[in-house]
Design a protein around this motif. Sequence first.
Motif, mmCIF file in Angstrom:
data_model
loop_
_atom_site.group_PDB
_atom_site.id
_atom_site.type_symbol
_atom_site.label_atom_id
_atom_site.label_comp_id
_atom_site.label_asym_id
_atom_site.label_seq_id
_atom_site.Cartn_x
_atom_site.Cartn_y
_atom_site.Cartn_z
ATOM 1 N N ASP A 39 0.840 -1.194 0.000
ATOM 2 C CA ASP A 39 0.000 0.000 0.000
ATOM 3 C C ASP A 39 0.875 1.244 0.000
ATOM 4 O OD1 ASP A 39 -2.107 -1.742 0.185
ATOM 5 O OD2 ASP A 39 -2.546 -1.319 2.294
ATOM 6 N N LEU A 40 0.285 2.354 -0.425
ATOM 7 C CA LEU A 40 0.963 3.649 -0.432
ATOM 8 C C LEU A 40 0.299 4.554 0.597
ATOM 9 C CD1 LEU A 40 1.203 4.249 -4.287
ATOM 10 C CD2 LEU A 40 2.968 3.337 -2.775
ATOM 11 N N MET A 41 1.027 5.580 1.027
ATOM 12 C CA MET A 41 0.474 6.553 1.955
ATOM 13 C C MET A 41 0.511 7.914 1.288
ATOM 14 S SD MET A 41 -0.884 6.820 4.982
ATOM 15 C CE MET A 41 -0.392 5.339 5.824
ATOM 16 N N LEU A 42 -0.609 8.599 1.283
ATOM 17 C CA LEU A 42 -0.710 9.934 0.714
ATOM 18 C C LEU A 42 -0.898 10.909 1.870
ATOM 19 C CD1 LEU A 42 -0.923 11.543 -1.961
ATOM 20 C CD2 LEU A 42 -3.405 11.188 -1.836
ATOM 21 N N ALA A 43 -0.066 11.932 1.902
ATOM 22 C CA ALA A 43 -0.150 12.954 2.953
ATOM 23 C C ALA A 43 0.237 14.293 2.353
ATOM 24 C CB ALA A 43 0.784 12.609 4.105
ATOM 25 N N THR A 44 -0.110 15.359 3.041
ATOM 26 C CA THR A 44 0.295 16.680 2.585
ATOM 27 C C THR A 44 1.774 16.891 2.904
ATOM 28 O OG1 THR A 44 -0.248 17.746 4.680
ATOM 29 C CG2 THR A 44 -2.015 17.625 3.009
ATOM 30 N N VAL A 45 2.399 17.782 2.182
ATOM 31 C CA VAL A 45 3.794 18.116 2.449
ATOM 32 C C VAL A 45 3.918 18.681 3.861
ATOM 33 C CG1 VAL A 45 5.679 19.671 1.794
ATOM 34 C CG2 VAL A 45 4.398 18.448 0.040
ATOM 35 N N GLU A 46 2.946 19.484 4.269
ATOM 36 C CA GLU A 46 2.958 20.048 5.622
ATOM 37 C C GLU A 46 3.038 18.940 6.671
ATOM 38 O OE1 GLU A 46 0.040 22.527 8.671
ATOM 39 O OE2 GLU A 46 -0.574 22.239 6.587
ATOM 40 N N ARG A 47 2.237 17.899 6.496
ATOM 41 C CA ARG A 47 2.248 16.775 7.442
ATOM 42 C C ARG A 47 3.601 16.068 7.405
ATOM 43 N NH1 ARG A 47 -0.877 12.275 9.854
ATOM 44 N NH2 ARG A 47 0.833 11.014 10.616
ATOM 45 N N ALA A 48 4.126 15.801 6.232
ATOM 46 C CA ALA A 48 5.410 15.108 6.107
ATOM 47 C C ALA A 48 6.528 15.925 6.747
ATOM 48 C CB ALA A 48 5.714 14.824 4.645
ATOM 49 N N GLU A 49 6.543 17.233 6.505
ATOM 50 C CA GLU A 49 7.577 18.083 7.095
ATOM 51 C C GLU A 49 7.443 18.150 8.611
ATOM 52 O OE1 GLU A 49 7.094 21.739 4.905
ATOM 53 O OE2 GLU A 49 8.433 21.058 3.292
ATOM 54 N N ARG A 50 6.207 18.210 9.095
ATOM 55 C CA ARG A 50 5.978 18.232 10.542
ATOM 56 C C ARG A 50 6.465 16.931 11.180
ATOM 57 N NH1 ARG A 50 0.266 18.516 11.096
ATOM 58 N NH2 ARG A 50 0.288 16.259 11.259
ATOM 59 N N ASP A 51 6.129 15.805 10.563
ATOM 60 C CA ASP A 51 6.572 14.516 11.088
ATOM 61 C C ASP A 51 8.091 14.424 11.086
ATOM 62 O OD1 ASP A 51 3.933 13.845 11.395
ATOM 63 O OD2 ASP A 51 3.909 12.326 9.801
ATOM 64 N N ALA A 52 8.722 14.885 10.007
ATOM 65 C CA ALA A 52 10.184 14.850 9.925
ATOM 66 C C ALA A 52 10.804 15.703 11.025
ATOM 67 C CB ALA A 52 10.655 15.316 8.548
ATOM 68 N N GLU A 53 10.220 16.835 11.297
ATOM 69 C CA GLU A 53 10.738 17.713 12.356
ATOM 70 C C GLU A 53 10.601 17.050 13.726
ATOM 71 O OE1 GLU A 53 12.588 20.904 14.098
ATOM 72 O OE2 GLU A 53 12.414 20.439 11.966
ATOM 73 N N VAL A 54 9.470 16.406 13.964
ATOM 74 C CA VAL A 54 9.266 15.709 15.233
ATOM 75 C C VAL A 54 10.277 14.574 15.389
ATOM 76 C CG1 VAL A 54 7.668 14.237 16.536
ATOM 77 C CG2 VAL A 54 6.846 16.347 15.472
ATOM 78 N N TYR A 55 10.504 13.817 14.329
ATOM 79 C CA TYR A 55 11.495 12.735 14.388
ATOM 80 C C TYR A 55 12.882 13.294 14.678
ATOM 81 C CZ TYR A 55 7.884 9.914 12.085
ATOM 82 O OH TYR A 55 6.731 9.273 11.763
ATOM 83 N N ASP A 56 13.213 14.385 14.019
ATOM 84 C CA ASP A 56 14.524 15.004 14.205
ATOM 85 C C ASP A 56 14.701 15.481 15.646
ATOM 86 O OD1 ASP A 56 17.056 16.072 13.208
ATOM 87 O OD2 ASP A 56 16.117 18.036 13.478
ATOM 88 N N VAL A 57 13.718 16.195 16.169
ATOM 89 C CA VAL A 57 13.800 16.711 17.536
ATOM 90 C C VAL A 57 13.854 15.560 18.540
ATOM 91 C CG1 VAL A 57 12.505 17.970 19.313
ATOM 92 C CG2 VAL A 57 12.719 18.921 17.014
#
Length: 163
Positions: A39-57
């Motif tokens: 399966d694939l996951m579709l998300a907004t760029v805003e969501r992807a960037e927010r998730d990446a920031e949370v992972y980074d922090v």
Amino acid sequence: MGTVSDSVPFSELIQHPRETTLRLDEAETLRLVRRNQPDLMLATVERAERDAEVYDVTTRLLVGIIAQEPSREVLRSSLTGVFAWTRFLPDGAVDEVLAELVDVARASAEIRNLRPVAQVIVEWQHTAEIYADPEFHRMLNREFSGEDLGPVEVPVVPGEEDE
């Protein structure tokens, strides 16, 4: 926002792209269900960037906490609290899991690719599964006598059966 995730057949995205993508107003992600493929996951760029920031922090916070050199017992307790399967590993291996996880998480955060972290976790979990089964552990650690054990079947990769 509404639900965290919603599922739709992949064909719905192909046949009704506008209506399907508008569902992201109600769900943070859309799981695109495909036949005979992952399966694939579709998300907004805003969501992807927010998730990446949370992972980074989160990764940087973890690395910072470990840099303070908390007691070995605190680290081990935290690790076994998150990954109960580490209880099956020998004592020294738990320290190896922690060290490898921190190193790989730090490097993965810098390149914004969490796949290596997931791989470390999966590999250590499989190692714990081997230690948890004494018979399986004994089989894998027995002395190899050198005899030919016969042909090995080629593994079937999901999604490639028909090719």
